[in-house]
Design a protein around this motif. Structure first.
Motif, mmCIF file in Angstrom:
data_model
loop_
_atom_site.group_PDB
_atom_site.id
_atom_site.type_symbol
_atom_site.label_atom_id
_atom_site.label_comp_id
_atom_site.label_asym_id
_atom_site.label_seq_id
_atom_site.Cartn_x
_atom_site.Cartn_y
_atom_site.Cartn_z
ATOM 1 N N LEU A 132 -37.409 -8.501 32.202
ATOM 2 C CA LEU A 132 -36.273 -8.497 31.271
ATOM 3 C C LEU A 132 -35.767 -7.082 31.040
ATOM 4 C CD1 LEU A 132 -37.420 -11.137 28.632
ATOM 5 C CD2 LEU A 132 -35.585 -11.365 30.310
ATOM 6 N N ASN B 1 -46.161 -15.635 27.305
ATOM 7 C CA ASN B 1 -45.124 -15.752 28.330
ATOM 8 C C ASN B 1 -44.051 -14.684 28.165
ATOM 9 O OD1 ASN B 1 -46.361 -17.960 29.524
ATOM 10 N ND2 ASN B 1 -45.268 -19.405 28.235
ATOM 11 N N ALA C 257 -42.981 -11.625 30.714
ATOM 12 C CA ALA C 257 -41.601 -11.499 31.170
ATOM 13 C C ALA C 257 -40.957 -10.177 30.774
ATOM 14 C CB ALA C 257 -40.777 -12.655 30.610
#
Length: 149
Positions: free
Chosen positions: A110, A102, A106
């Protein structure tokens, strides 16, 4: 407290109220009313979480026969206990090895978010009118100036 993250909105309201207090183009009474309005709005944001926990406490802790462990605590915030015990939710409990995929997914978002925030901070810091009063006073003036833009 996952659901209480919405209470962080109250922090933003308080910061906005303080920033509006330092505006130079408003009369004092108008400044005071704006600050008062922002603080009242911040309190209103926090009321649902308090009512939710109070209702849960009244439903589950008034009966001494089925008394739960969270009833013995000095706090009325039982929702955190329920999340820890039954859902394994807590501060930094999400950060474990099984979540690495995950975090990899991301990473691009980010990175773009951090880059955009850094660019905004750098640009607004350089655009800010300042005098040579030191870094800390300049930081507070910048924060208030940036929030008013």
């Amino acid at each position: 407290y996952t659901r209480s993250n919405g209470c962080l909105v109250s922090v933003w309201l308080i910061i906005q109220g303080i920033a509006q207090y330092f505006q130079k183009d408003c009369p004092s009474i108008q400044k005071f009313s704006r600050v008062l309005w922002h603080f009242a709005a911040a309190i209103i944001v926090g009321i649902p979480i308090l009512l939710h926990d109070r209702t849960g406490y009244e439903l589950h802790c008034q009966d001494n026969v089925m008394r739960q462990p969270y009833c013995d605590k000095n706090s009325i915030f039982f929702y955190g206990y329920v999340q820890r015990k039954y859902w394994d939710v807590g501060l930094f409990r999400y950060f474990c090895l099984k979540q690495i995929p995950n975090f990899i997914l991301a990473t691009p978002i980010l990175f773009c978010s951090v880059l955009g925030a850094w660019n905004w901070i750098r640009t607004s810091w350089n655009e800010q009118p300042h005098n040579h009063s030191g870094v800390l006073p300049r930081f507070f003036k910048w924060a208030i100036w940036a929030l008013q833009r």
